[in-house]
Design a protein around this motif. Sequence first.
Motif, short mmCIF file in Angstrom:
data_model
loop_
_atom_site.label_atom_id
_atom_site.label_comp_id
_atom_site.label_asym_id
_atom_site.label_seq_id
_atom_site.Cartn_x
_atom_site.Cartn_y
_atom_site.Cartn_z
N THR A 65 -30.24 -0.82 39.54
CA THR A 65 -30.40 -2.20 40.02
C THR A 65 -29.10 -2.98 39.91
O THR A 65 -28.69 -3.67 40.85
CB THR A 65 -31.51 -2.90 39.21
OG1 THR A 65 -32.69 -2.10 39.28
CG2 THR A 65 -31.80 -4.29 39.74
N MET A 66 -28.43 -2.86 38.76
CA MET A 66 -27.16 -3.57 38.59
C MET A 66 -26.15 -3.06 39.62
O MET A 66 -25.46 -3.84 40.27
CB MET A 66 -26.60 -3.37 37.18
CG MET A 66 -25.16 -3.85 37.06
SD MET A 66 -24.49 -3.85 35.40
CE MET A 66 -24.50 -2.12 34.95
N LYS A 96 -30.15 -9.66 35.49
CA LYS A 96 -31.23 -9.00 36.21
C LYS A 96 -32.54 -9.79 36.14
O LYS A 96 -33.40 -9.67 37.00
CB LYS A 96 -31.45 -7.59 35.65
CG LYS A 96 -30.34 -6.62 36.05
CD LYS A 96 -30.51 -5.25 35.41
CE LYS A 96 -31.80 -4.57 35.78
NZ LYS A 96 -31.92 -3.23 35.14
N ASP A 128 -21.90 1.09 23.51
CA ASP A 128 -23.20 1.63 23.08
C ASP A 128 -23.33 3.06 23.58
O ASP A 128 -22.79 3.39 24.64
CB ASP A 128 -24.35 0.77 23.63
CG ASP A 128 -24.64 1.12 25.08
OD1 ASP A 128 -23.77 0.87 25.94
OD2 ASP A 128 -25.72 1.68 25.36
N TYR A 163 -25.29 3.75 27.37
CA TYR A 163 -24.73 3.39 28.67
C TYR A 163 -23.20 3.31 28.68
O TYR A 163 -22.52 4.05 29.38
CB TYR A 163 -25.26 2.02 29.12
CG TYR A 163 -26.74 1.98 29.41
CD1 TYR A 163 -27.25 2.45 30.61
CD2 TYR A 163 -27.63 1.46 28.47
CE1 TYR A 163 -28.61 2.38 30.89
CE2 TYR A 163 -29.00 1.40 28.74
CZ TYR A 163 -29.48 1.87 29.95
OH TYR A 163 -30.82 1.81 30.22
N GLY A 217 -37.76 -1.29 33.38
CA GLY A 217 -36.30 -1.39 33.44
C GLY A 217 -35.79 -2.45 34.39
O GLY A 217 -34.60 -2.60 34.58
N SER A 263 -21.58 -3.62 30.18
CA SER A 263 -22.91 -4.19 30.41
C SER A 263 -23.71 -4.40 29.13
O SER A 263 -24.91 -4.66 29.18
CB SER A 263 -23.67 -3.30 31.39
OG SER A 263 -23.47 -1.93 31.08
N GLY A 264 -23.05 -4.30 27.96
CA GLY A 264 -23.71 -4.68 26.71
C GLY A 264 -24.48 -3.54 26.07
O GLY A 264 -24.02 -2.41 26.02
N GLY A 265 -25.68 -3.87 25.57
CA GLY A 265 -26.56 -2.83 25.00
C GLY A 265 -26.25 -2.40 23.59
O GLY A 265 -26.78 -1.40 23.11
N ASN A 324 -26.03 -6.97 30.97
CA ASN A 324 -26.48 -7.26 32.33
C ASN A 324 -27.91 -7.78 32.40
O ASN A 324 -28.36 -8.21 33.44
CB ASN A 324 -26.35 -6.01 33.20
CG ASN A 324 -27.27 -4.86 32.76
OD1 ASN A 324 -28.04 -4.99 31.82
ND2 ASN A 324 -27.17 -3.74 33.44
N LYS A 325 -28.66 -7.75 31.31
CA LYS A 325 -30.09 -7.98 31.42
C LYS A 325 -30.46 -9.42 31.79
O LYS A 325 -31.39 -9.64 32.53
CB LYS A 325 -30.81 -7.56 30.12
CG LYS A 325 -30.75 -6.07 29.86
CD LYS A 325 -31.45 -5.25 30.96
CE LYS A 325 -31.47 -3.77 30.69
NZ LYS A 325 -30.22 -3.07 31.05
N THR A 340 -31.48 2.34 36.13
CA THR A 340 -32.34 2.26 37.32
C THR A 340 -31.51 2.10 38.60
O THR A 340 -32.03 2.29 39.69
CB THR A 340 -33.28 1.04 37.24
OG1 THR A 340 -32.50 -0.15 37.26
CG2 THR A 340 -34.13 1.08 35.99
N ASN A 395 -33.32 -2.24 25.90
CA ASN A 395 -32.57 -3.50 26.01
C ASN A 395 -33.33 -4.48 26.90
O ASN A 395 -33.28 -5.69 26.68
CB ASN A 395 -31.19 -3.25 26.63
CG ASN A 395 -30.30 -2.39 25.77
OD1 ASN A 395 -30.34 -2.47 24.54
ND2 ASN A 395 -29.48 -1.56 26.39
N ALA A 425 -22.18 1.44 34.53
CA ALA A 425 -23.18 2.43 34.10
C ALA A 425 -24.44 2.24 34.94
O ALA A 425 -24.75 1.12 35.35
CB ALA A 425 -23.49 2.25 32.62
C1 LIG Z 1 -30.00 -1.61 31.42
C2 LIG Z 1 -28.58 -1.31 31.19
C3 LIG Z 1 -27.77 -0.69 32.18
C4 LIG Z 1 -28.32 -0.18 33.47
O1 LIG Z 1 -28.75 -1.13 34.36
P1 LIG Z 1 -29.62 -0.68 35.62
O2 LIG Z 1 -29.72 -1.90 36.42
O3 LIG Z 1 -30.97 -0.25 35.09
O4 LIG Z 1 -28.94 0.45 36.27
C5 LIG Z 1 -26.44 -0.51 31.91
N1 LIG Z 1 -25.92 -0.88 30.73
C6 LIG Z 1 -26.64 -1.44 29.76
C7 LIG Z 1 -26.00 -1.76 28.48
C8 LIG Z 1 -28.00 -1.67 29.96
O5 LIG Z 1 -28.74 -2.22 28.96
#
Ligand SMILES: *Cc1c(COP(=O)(O)O)cnc(C)c1O
Length: 293
Positions: A170-171, A43, A246, A249, A138, A277-279, A39-40, A168, A68, A165
Amino acid sequence: MDNLSFESISIDNADAFFKNDLKVDILRLDKISPIVSGNKWFKLRYHLERARSKGCNTLVTFGGAWSNHILATSSVCEAEGFTAVGIIRGEKPTLLSPTLTAAQERGMQLVFISRSDYADKFIPEEYDNSNTYIINDGGFGETGAKGAATILTYSDSSYTHICCAVGTGTMMAGIINACAINQQVIGIQVLKNHPELGSMIQSLVIDHGKKWNLVHDYHFGGYAKYNAALLAFMNEFYTQTHIPSDFVYTAKLFYAVKQLANTQFFPGKSKLLIIHSGGLQGNQSLPPGTLIF
Ligand SMILES: *Cc1c(COP(=O)(O)O)cnc(C)c1O
């Protein structure tokens, strides 16, 4: 330079794993890149635009040794020609983590500050000027949520529930803002003791008619904490679905959805979309051989 492959994003079916008469699809944002997965990028996208329109050439942000967000920021700054500064929590270690090493290799300047200065969001003087654009710890905030909302361009309104997941939040806020009125967003909180999280998400939500809830019971002791059951689950999930997760998350997310499915949390015939969302890079902090992938 990291090549981000948005064409690789797929929706993989996982009904067989989650059972309980549910339709379950997984949105594979982890496939964007092994490094800047998930997701980064979403964001960060509008932060880059804003930084550029304000004439800033330096991006400053905050994170820990396995962040991440730090790594993704270093990567997009390298690709887009910004100077990146990472303010890192704690003393400089003798050996940098693989995450920080990778961020440094992408040109990010790392500045280590004490935990108390970090808590105060202290910005060293040389970076506190009009050339710098600052992104919260974050990536929390409205601009991040607006970018995260675009994750749902890969989905459609046929899903009854969208599960993600929550760090913060935000996602999750972006997904709430982008989902259809008939959809419900379920967030699995990976932090313990964060009573303000719900109101922080609420502050980013635009349309208050949307349905969403936070589930608090699957943090496994707190942020980046894990136990043998979670690791066994990750290996089992990989064996059955061929999808890596991962431990910070997405493993907690998939584990929680499986438990919720088994306890009939979702009405029969619900159609779930789980956001991967990866990681995955963070798994490098586990002892070698822990995971089978
Ligand atoms: C950062 C992250 C999240 C959480 O995102 P937020 O917007 O901070 O809630 C979820 N999954 C992964 C893999 C992340 O790296």
